[in-house]
Design a protein around this motif. Structure first.
Motif, PDB file in Angstrom:
ATOM      1  N   ILE A  65      -0.580  83.478  22.171  1.00  0.00           N
ATOM      2  CA  ILE A  65      -0.494  82.077  22.585  1.00  0.00           C
ATOM      3  C   ILE A  65      -1.302  81.238  21.602  1.00  0.00           C
ATOM      4  CG2 ILE A  65      -0.883  80.411  24.434  1.00  0.00           C
ATOM      5  CD1 ILE A  65      -0.808  82.672  26.427  1.00  0.00           C
ATOM      6  N   ILE A  66      -0.638  80.294  20.944  1.00  0.00           N
ATOM      7  CA  ILE A  66      -1.291  79.408  19.969  1.00  0.00           C
ATOM      8  C   ILE A  66      -0.922  77.963  20.290  1.00  0.00           C
ATOM      9  CG2 ILE A  66      -1.386  81.132  18.128  1.00  0.00           C
ATOM     10  CD1 ILE A  66       1.114  79.805  16.950  1.00  0.00           C
ATOM     11  N   PRO A  67      -1.660  76.995  19.760  1.00  0.00           N
ATOM     12  CA  PRO A  67      -1.327  75.593  20.046  1.00  0.00           C
ATOM     13  C   PRO A  67       0.030  75.181  19.475  1.00  0.00           C
ATOM     14  CG  PRO A  67      -3.563  75.785  19.234  1.00  0.00           C
ATOM     15  CD  PRO A  67      -2.916  77.109  19.014  1.00  0.00           C
ATOM     16  N   LEU A  93       5.301  88.608  21.250  1.00  0.00           N
ATOM     17  CA  LEU A  93       5.958  87.526  21.977  1.00  0.00           C
ATOM     18  C   LEU A  93       5.134  86.268  21.713  1.00  0.00           C
ATOM     19  CD1 LEU A  93       6.964  89.066  25.449  1.00  0.00           C
ATOM     20  CD2 LEU A  93       8.426  88.579  23.475  1.00  0.00           C
ATOM     21  N   LEU A  94       5.715  85.316  20.982  1.00  0.00           N
ATOM     22  CA  LEU A  94       4.992  84.127  20.521  1.00  0.00           C
ATOM     23  C   LEU A  94       5.195  82.958  21.479  1.00  0.00           C
ATOM     24  CD1 LEU A  94       3.390  82.564  18.352  1.00  0.00           C
ATOM     25  CD2 LEU A  94       5.575  82.147  17.194  1.00  0.00           C
ATOM     26  N   CYS A  95       4.098  82.322  21.846  1.00  0.00           N
ATOM     27  CA  CYS A  95       4.135  81.186  22.768  1.00  0.00           C
ATOM     28  C   CYS A  95       3.392  80.002  22.155  1.00  0.00           C
ATOM     29  CB  CYS A  95       3.478  81.551  24.100  1.00  0.00           C
ATOM     30  SG  CYS A  95       4.092  83.067  24.864  1.00  0.00           S
ATOM     31  N   ASN A  96       4.043  78.845  22.086  1.00  0.00           N
ATOM     32  CA  ASN A  96       3.418  77.596  21.639  1.00  0.00           C
ATOM     33  C   ASN A  96       2.975  76.805  22.866  1.00  0.00           C
ATOM     34  OD1 ASN A  96       3.764  77.102  18.585  1.00  0.00           O
ATOM     35  ND2 ASN A  96       5.752  77.885  19.200  1.00  0.00           N
ATOM     36  N   SER A  97       1.682  76.585  23.005  1.00  0.00           N
ATOM     37  CA  SER A  97       1.186  75.917  24.217  1.00  0.00           C
ATOM     38  C   SER A  97       1.116  74.403  24.101  1.00  0.00           C
ATOM     39  CB  SER A  97      -0.206  76.432  24.554  1.00  0.00           C
ATOM     40  OG  SER A  97      -1.152  75.921  23.628  1.00  0.00           O
ATOM     41  N   TYR A  98       0.939  73.895  22.883  1.00  0.00           N
ATOM     42  CA  TYR A  98       0.707  72.466  22.641  1.00  0.00           C
ATOM     43  C   TYR A  98      -0.466  71.946  23.480  1.00  0.00           C
ATOM     44  CZ  TYR A  98       5.269  72.971  20.481  1.00  0.00           C
ATOM     45  OH  TYR A  98       6.315  73.408  19.712  1.00  0.00           O
ATOM     46  N   LEU A  99      -1.416  72.857  23.789  1.00  0.00           N
ATOM     47  CA  LEU A  99      -2.600  72.525  24.584  1.00  0.00           C
ATOM     48  C   LEU A  99      -2.244  71.912  25.933  1.00  0.00           C
ATOM     49  CD1 LEU A  99      -5.107  71.240  21.882  1.00  0.00           C
ATOM     50  CD2 LEU A  99      -4.926  73.497  22.901  1.00  0.00           C
ATOM     51  N   ASP A 100      -1.134  72.364  26.499  1.00  0.00           N
ATOM     52  CA  ASP A 100      -0.683  71.943  27.823  1.00  0.00           C
ATOM     53  C   ASP A 100      -1.097  73.033  28.808  1.00  0.00           C
ATOM     54  OD1 ASP A 100       0.875  71.697  30.182  1.00  0.00           O
ATOM     55  OD2 ASP A 100       2.361  70.512  29.114  1.00  0.00           O
ATOM     56  N   SER A 101      -2.002  72.717  29.734  1.00  0.00           N
ATOM     57  CA  SER A 101      -2.548  73.737  30.634  1.00  0.00           C
ATOM     58  C   SER A 101      -1.469  74.349  31.518  1.00  0.00           C
ATOM     59  CB  SER A 101      -3.664  73.139  31.499  1.00  0.00           C
ATOM     60  OG  SER A 101      -3.171  72.067  32.287  1.00  0.00           O
ATOM     61  N   THR A 102      -0.523  73.537  31.964  1.00  0.00           N
ATOM     62  CA  THR A 102       0.559  74.063  32.798  1.00  0.00           C
ATOM     63  C   THR A 102       1.424  75.020  32.006  1.00  0.00           C
ATOM     64  OG1 THR A 102       0.614  72.038  34.127  1.00  0.00           O
ATOM     65  CG2 THR A 102       2.562  73.464  34.207  1.00  0.00           C
ATOM     66  N   GLU A 104       0.526  76.728  29.336  1.00  0.00           N
ATOM     67  CA  GLU A 104      -0.241  77.941  29.058  1.00  0.00           C
ATOM     68  C   GLU A 104      -0.232  78.880  30.262  1.00  0.00           C
ATOM     69  OE1 GLU A 104      -4.127  77.463  27.484  1.00  0.00           O
ATOM     70  OE2 GLU A 104      -3.499  76.051  25.938  1.00  0.00           O
ATOM     71  N   LYS A 105      -0.402  78.311  31.446  1.00  0.00           N
ATOM     72  CA  LYS A 105      -0.404  79.134  32.654  1.00  0.00           C
ATOM     73  C   LYS A 105       0.950  79.797  32.850  1.00  0.00           C
ATOM     74  CE  LYS A 105      -1.618  79.034  37.541  1.00  0.00           C
ATOM     75  NZ  LYS A 105      -2.138  78.208  38.647  1.00  0.00           N
ATOM     76  N   ASP A 106       2.023  79.039  32.636  1.00  0.00           N
ATOM     77  CA  ASP A 106       3.373  79.601  32.758  1.00  0.00           C
ATOM     78  C   ASP A 106       3.595  80.722  31.750  1.00  0.00           C
ATOM     79  OD1 ASP A 106       3.959  77.862  34.792  1.00  0.00           O
ATOM     80  OD2 ASP A 106       5.060  76.436  33.536  1.00  0.00           O
ATOM     81  N   TYR A 107       3.087  80.536  30.535  1.00  0.00           N
ATOM     82  CA  TYR A 107       3.245  81.565  29.505  1.00  0.00           C
ATOM     83  C   TYR A 107       2.500  82.850  29.888  1.00  0.00           C
ATOM     84  CZ  TYR A 107       5.733  79.049  25.803  1.00  0.00           C
ATOM     85  OH  TYR A 107       6.686  78.420  25.055  1.00  0.00           O
ATOM     86  N   ILE A 108       1.300  82.697  30.404  1.00  0.00           N
ATOM     87  CA  ILE A 108       0.546  83.883  30.794  1.00  0.00           C
ATOM     88  C   ILE A 108       1.292  84.658  31.876  1.00  0.00           C
ATOM     89  CG2 ILE A 108      -1.556  84.670  31.960  1.00  0.00           C
ATOM     90  CD1 ILE A 108      -3.054  82.482  30.438  1.00  0.00           C
ATOM     91  N   THR A 128      -8.285  76.625  31.193  1.00  0.00           N
ATOM     92  CA  THR A 128      -7.729  77.966  30.998  1.00  0.00           C
ATOM     93  C   THR A 128      -8.498  79.046  31.749  1.00  0.00           C
ATOM     94  OG1 THR A 128      -6.881  77.377  28.836  1.00  0.00           O
ATOM     95  CG2 THR A 128      -7.112  79.700  29.289  1.00  0.00           C
ATOM     96  N   THR A 129      -9.822  78.983  31.742  1.00  0.00           N
ATOM     97  CA  THR A 129     -10.608  80.045  32.372  1.00  0.00           C
ATOM     98  C   THR A 129     -10.318  80.146  33.861  1.00  0.00           C
ATOM     99  OG1 THR A 129     -12.441  78.481  32.597  1.00  0.00           O
ATOM    100  CG2 THR A 129     -12.481  79.956  30.701  1.00  0.00           C
ATOM    101  N   GLU A 130      -9.749  79.114  34.447  1.00  0.00           N
ATOM    102  CA  GLU A 130      -9.469  79.131  35.881  1.00  0.00           C
ATOM    103  C   GLU A 130      -8.314  80.065  36.222  1.00  0.00           C
ATOM    104  OE1 GLU A 130      -8.843  75.160  37.228  1.00  0.00           O
ATOM    105  OE2 GLU A 130     -10.666  74.382  36.310  1.00  0.00           O
ATOM    106  N   TYR A 131      -7.440  80.338  35.262  1.00  0.00           N
ATOM    107  CA  TYR A 131      -6.286  81.173  35.603  1.00  0.00           C
ATOM    108  C   TYR A 131      -6.134  82.390  34.693  1.00  0.00           C
ATOM    109  CZ  TYR A 131      -4.112  78.135  32.049  1.00  0.00           C
ATOM    110  OH  TYR A 131      -3.826  77.422  30.927  1.00  0.00           O
TER     111      TYR A 131
END
Length: 323
Positions: A65-67, A93-102, A104-108, A128-131
């Motif tokens: 997971i990267i920005p 498996l590459l995930c672009n988060s764009y620093l969007d917390s939602t 990132e959570k979906d990707y995880i 992020t540490t919350e999930y």
């Protein structure tokens, strides 16, 4: 779409036998193996990788997971991670988060559903540490996630110190530092801390500006406004080579001569750094080694080994034409 049952029917064996051929489990005669493989080829059957992972108890998948992979630093980091992961038999498996917390959570959650064996985090938001409540091995790159999660970074403080000191040694009287978003608690913030320590210790006039991540148009607007307010700035330390490239572009447009009356130091040493004109003096992060270490630490955790939590790699000053 053909199923494993279709393969069994065409090859004249049981579904269990087909499964054993696909997963290379148990004794299978060469004749049976040939019949099954011919049926797979005839039907163009594609095995369900998730099902196979459950059967084997191993997916050989790593989540990354990267920005934003469009950012040259993260593009080069991703390339290194993919290279070394493949070398050890893993796919990414590459995930672009764009620093969007939602996002990132979906990707995880998605990575967990795909049975990845570990996650490399090059991105996180303040939440992020919350999930990140998962039993999966995790390694973070250039991000502070948790004191219990291994982290890899370059020596950001030393890099910021030698970059700033170079500008002072080159005779600059008023320095500017343009950093990324300091509200994100990242090791990169130490570049700004080092800048502040040097200019205050040596009583150098200075300006500090902050940008949003990957806001390329915003970089140029910020730099233009900074020079409009502070035309006497004669040295700039940018926290990334992309920001430094924006400084060069704006400096050229307002007729500031580099390096005679404006000196610039970047950070990262992405490939762009020596291609732009004038070529950029910068702090080289060992991007290839950071990717290699991320994969190694993750695999070591998968094996149940204890790994070092804080991993700081050395940086190097690369002097080119902007200083």
């Amino acid at each position: 779409m053909p199923t494993i049952k279709d393969v069994a029917k065409v090859s004249g064996v049981t579904v269990t036998t087909v499964s054993r051929v696909l997963n290379n489990r148990g004794y299978i005669s060469q004749a049976t193996r040939t019949k099954v493989n011919e049926a797979i080829k005839q039907l163009n059957y594609q095995p369900n990788e998730i099902a196979r992972s459950l059967f084997r108890g191993k997916s050989n998948l790593i989540g990354l997971i990267i920005p934003d992979v469009a950012h040259p630093f993260f593009a080069e980091l991703t390339s290194s991670i993919e290279y070394y992961a493949n070398k050890f038999g893993y796919k990414i498996l590459l995930c672009n988060s764009y620093l969007d917390s939602t996002k990132e959570k979906d990707y995880i959650e998605m990575l967990k559903r795909h049975q990845v064996e570990g996650i490399i985090m090059g991105s996180h938001t303040l939440e992020t540490t919350e999930y990140l409540d998962t039993n999966l091995p995790i390694v973070s790159v250039d991000r502070n996630i948790s004191g219990e999660i291994p982290n890899i970074s370059s020596d950001n403080y030393y890099g910021g110190k030698i970059a700033t000191q170079l500008l002072v040694d080159r005779g600059c009287k008023k320095l500017a530092h343009i950093s990324g978003p300091l509200e994100l608690d990242t090791p990169a913030n130490n570049r700004c801390l080092a800048f502040m320590d040097v200019v205050k210790e040596q009583n150098i006039d200075y300006v500090v500006e902050h940008t949003e991540l990957n806001n390329f148009e915003g970089y140029e607007n910020l730099v233009y406004e900074m020079f409009a307010k502070h035309p006497d700035i004669d040295g700039c330390f940018a926290s990334s080579d992309l920001i430094a490239a924006s400084i060069i572009k704006i400096a050229n447009s307002i007729k500031r001569e580099i390096p005679n009356d404006l000196k610039i130091v970047g950070y990262d040493d992405i490939k762009l750094a020596y291609l732009i004109v004038p070529s950029l003096t910068t702090i080289r992060q060992p991007i290839k080694e950071m990717g290699e270490l991320a994969v190694k630490l993750l695999i070591d955790q998968m094996k149940g080994e204890t790994v070092k939590l804080e991993n700081i790699l050395p940086v190097e000053l690369i002097i080119r034409k902007t200083t």
